[in-house]
Design a protein around this motif. Structure first.
Motif, short mmCIF file in Angstrom:
data_model
loop_
_atom_site.label_atom_id
_atom_site.label_comp_id
_atom_site.label_asym_id
_atom_site.label_seq_id
_atom_site.Cartn_x
_atom_site.Cartn_y
_atom_site.Cartn_z
N ARG A 63 87.65 8.51 10.42
CA ARG A 63 88.77 8.55 9.49
C ARG A 63 88.88 9.94 8.89
O ARG A 63 87.92 10.69 8.85
CB ARG A 63 88.56 7.55 8.36
CG ARG A 63 88.62 6.12 8.81
CD ARG A 63 88.80 5.22 7.62
NE ARG A 63 87.68 4.29 7.51
CZ ARG A 63 87.53 3.45 6.52
NH1 ARG A 63 88.37 3.43 5.54
NH2 ARG A 63 86.52 2.62 6.50
N HIS A 66 91.41 15.61 8.84
CA HIS A 66 90.99 16.78 9.60
C HIS A 66 89.86 16.42 10.55
O HIS A 66 88.71 16.84 10.38
CB HIS A 66 90.56 17.91 8.66
CG HIS A 66 91.62 18.28 7.66
ND1 HIS A 66 92.77 18.94 8.03
CD2 HIS A 66 91.72 18.03 6.33
CE1 HIS A 66 93.53 19.11 6.96
NE2 HIS A 66 92.92 18.57 5.92
N LEU A 67 90.19 15.65 11.58
CA LEU A 67 89.20 15.25 12.56
C LEU A 67 89.01 16.35 13.60
O LEU A 67 89.97 17.06 13.95
CB LEU A 67 89.62 13.96 13.27
CG LEU A 67 89.80 12.73 12.38
CD1 LEU A 67 90.25 11.54 13.23
CD2 LEU A 67 88.51 12.40 11.65
N THR A 68 87.80 16.48 14.08
CA THR A 68 87.54 17.43 15.16
C THR A 68 88.18 16.91 16.44
O THR A 68 88.52 15.73 16.54
CB THR A 68 86.02 17.60 15.39
OG1 THR A 68 85.49 16.37 15.86
CG2 THR A 68 85.32 18.04 14.11
N ARG A 69 88.32 17.76 17.42
CA ARG A 69 88.90 17.34 18.70
C ARG A 69 88.07 16.22 19.34
O ARG A 69 88.65 15.23 19.80
CB ARG A 69 89.02 18.56 19.64
CG ARG A 69 89.67 18.24 20.95
CD ARG A 69 91.17 18.03 20.78
NE ARG A 69 91.73 17.72 22.09
CZ ARG A 69 92.64 16.79 22.31
NH1 ARG A 69 93.12 16.10 21.29
NH2 ARG A 69 93.09 16.56 23.50
N GLN A 71 86.29 13.97 17.85
CA GLN A 71 86.54 12.76 17.07
C GLN A 71 87.91 12.17 17.40
O GLN A 71 88.06 10.95 17.53
CB GLN A 71 86.44 13.06 15.57
CG GLN A 71 85.04 13.36 15.10
CD GLN A 71 85.00 13.85 13.67
OE1 GLN A 71 85.94 14.49 13.16
NE2 GLN A 71 83.89 13.57 12.98
N GLN A 72 88.90 13.02 17.56
CA GLN A 72 90.23 12.55 17.94
C GLN A 72 90.22 11.89 19.31
O GLN A 72 90.83 10.83 19.51
CB GLN A 72 91.23 13.71 17.94
CG GLN A 72 91.53 14.28 16.58
CD GLN A 72 92.36 15.56 16.67
OE1 GLN A 72 92.70 16.04 17.75
NE2 GLN A 72 92.68 16.12 15.51
N ASN A 75 88.52 8.46 19.06
CA ASN A 75 89.44 7.48 18.48
C ASN A 75 90.50 7.05 19.49
O ASN A 75 90.81 5.86 19.60
CB ASN A 75 90.12 8.04 17.23
CG ASN A 75 89.21 8.04 16.02
OD1 ASN A 75 88.08 7.55 16.06
ND2 ASN A 75 89.69 8.61 14.92
N ALA A 76 91.05 8.00 20.23
CA ALA A 76 92.10 7.67 21.20
C ALA A 76 91.56 6.78 22.32
O ALA A 76 92.19 5.78 22.69
CB ALA A 76 92.68 8.95 21.79
N SER A 79 90.57 3.26 20.91
CA SER A 79 91.70 2.42 20.50
C SER A 79 92.25 1.65 21.69
O SER A 79 92.78 0.55 21.55
CB SER A 79 92.79 3.24 19.82
OG SER A 79 93.45 4.06 20.76
#
Length: 167
Positions: A63, A66-69, A71-72, A75-76, A79
């Motif tokens: 959450r 400002h997530l790092t790449r 982390q993004q 999450n992607a 999901s």
């Protein structure tokens, strides 16, 4: 929902206005997960809703604004896995349209939880025989019907819990 398409833990009924974290606590899922470890001692981990937080047995999306790449990307990718739970619910309603709560069932007039439990049990049997979208997505086979039915003691515990709530 297990990655092989089997509904592995079903809990309810509980009021819809309750927070997901409250439902997690009431479900006794965490004590069950604590008893299950890999042969090397590492815990099995469940990917859950952000409301569940992070524990030894539950991870959830990162959450923040400002997530790092990495982390993004995590999450992607994760999901995409969460939709599998919806596929399981969808399969129940596809085969048992009567269980579409909004159209058919009346809380306090019918044993809604028991009906849904039976639907989930039968959908698991169907998954054992014919597979599921979730199993295909993760390239995992469900157990044989014989293996699944011989391990229904977990379902018995769940039924006992639901029966206790009905009074």
């Amino acid at each position: 929902m297990a990655p092989n398409g089997i509904i592995a833990h079903l809990f309810g009924p509980i009021e819809g206005c309750r927070h997901d974290a409250f439902m997690l606590g009431e479900s006794n899922l965490l004590p069950l997960l604590e008893k299950m470890v890999k042969p090397n001692g590492d815990p099995y981990v469940v990917y859950g809703d952000p409301a569940y937080g992070i524990t030894r047995h539950i991870i959830s999306p990162f959450r923040g604004a400002h997530l790092t790449r990495p982390q993004q990307l995590f999450n992607a990718e994760m999901s995409k896995c969460r939709i599998c739970v919806e596929w399981g619910f969808g399969k129940i309603l596809q085969y048992f349209t009567y269980l579409d709560f909004q159209r058919n069932l009346k809380v306090l007039l019918q044993p809604v939880a028991k009906y849904y439990l039976v639907g989930a049990l039968l959908i698991n049997c169907h998954t054992c025989l014919y597979g599921s979208l979730t199993g295909t997505y993760f390239d995992l086979e469900p157990p044989s019907l014989e293996t699944y039915l011989s391990n229904l003691y977990l379902w018995k515990l769940l039924c006992k819990h639901i029966h206790a709530q009905d009074g």
